[in-house]
Motif scaffolding. Structure first.
Motif, mmCIF file in Angstrom:
data_model
loop_
_atom_site.group_PDB
_atom_site.id
_atom_site.type_symbol
_atom_site.label_atom_id
_atom_site.label_comp_id
_atom_site.label_asym_id
_atom_site.label_seq_id
_atom_site.Cartn_x
_atom_site.Cartn_y
_atom_site.Cartn_z
ATOM 1 N N GLU A 60 38.468 40.748 40.346
ATOM 2 C CA GLU A 60 39.148 39.986 39.144
ATOM 3 C C GLU A 60 39.700 41.106 38.449
ATOM 4 O OE1 GLU A 60 36.498 37.073 37.696
ATOM 5 O OE2 GLU A 60 37.302 35.573 38.789
ATOM 6 N N GLU A 61 39.009 41.982 38.196
ATOM 7 C CA GLU A 61 39.269 43.170 37.211
ATOM 8 C C GLU A 61 40.461 44.065 38.061
ATOM 9 O OE1 GLU A 61 35.887 45.554 36.220
ATOM 10 O OE2 GLU A 61 35.185 43.928 34.854
ATOM 11 N N GLU B 70 43.549 42.105 37.702
ATOM 12 C CA GLU B 70 44.327 42.478 36.378
ATOM 13 C C GLU B 70 45.040 43.575 36.358
ATOM 14 O OE1 GLU B 70 44.959 39.804 33.961
ATOM 15 O OE2 GLU B 70 43.898 38.579 35.620
ATOM 16 N N LYS C 130 33.708 39.558 40.075
ATOM 17 C CA LYS C 130 34.301 40.222 39.040
ATOM 18 C C LYS C 130 34.691 41.518 39.170
ATOM 19 C CE LYS C 130 32.666 41.478 34.372
ATOM 20 N NZ LYS C 130 31.309 41.649 33.459
#
Length: 106
Positions: free
Chosen positions: A89-90, A93, A86
């Motif tokens: 993934e952040e 982005e 997680k």
């Protein structure tokens, strides 16, 4: 045909297991001294260890990790892995947004 357990009462089995643990002798040697097969003695030892919440023979030698501990470790590692995924993934982005900003012409 009665099982081997019918030949020996629970007190005898318990004392035999205690003797093996206290003396440090291999189960096969104690079995030979008593005229009992190695398989029977080993089965008694497995039952004794379970009843007294002791680690198995393999666990006590460090050959095998306890099943419950294995599952706990894997579950904990899975949670850590999910958290890290997680976070990554952040980060991706954020980098995509930064790239779009820098790619725009002034």
């Amino acid at each position: 045909m009665p099982s081997n357990n019918a030949k020996y009462n629970s007190e005898f089995r318990e004392r035999t297991c205690q003797h093996i643990l206290e003396s440090g002798k291999p189960a096969s040697r104690v079995g030979a001294e008593l005229g009992i097969s190695k398989g029977t003695i080993c089965k008694w030892m497995q039952e004794y260890r379970k009843q007294h919440k002791m680690p198995s023979y393999a666990e006590s030698l460090g050959i095998k990790q306890a099943a419950g501990k294995d599952a706990q470790v894997m579950q904990r590692q899975s949670k850590i892995d999910q958290k890290r995924i997680k976070e990554l993934e952040e980060e991706i982005e954020i980098l995509k947004k930064a790239l779009r900003i820098f790619m725009q012409a002034p």
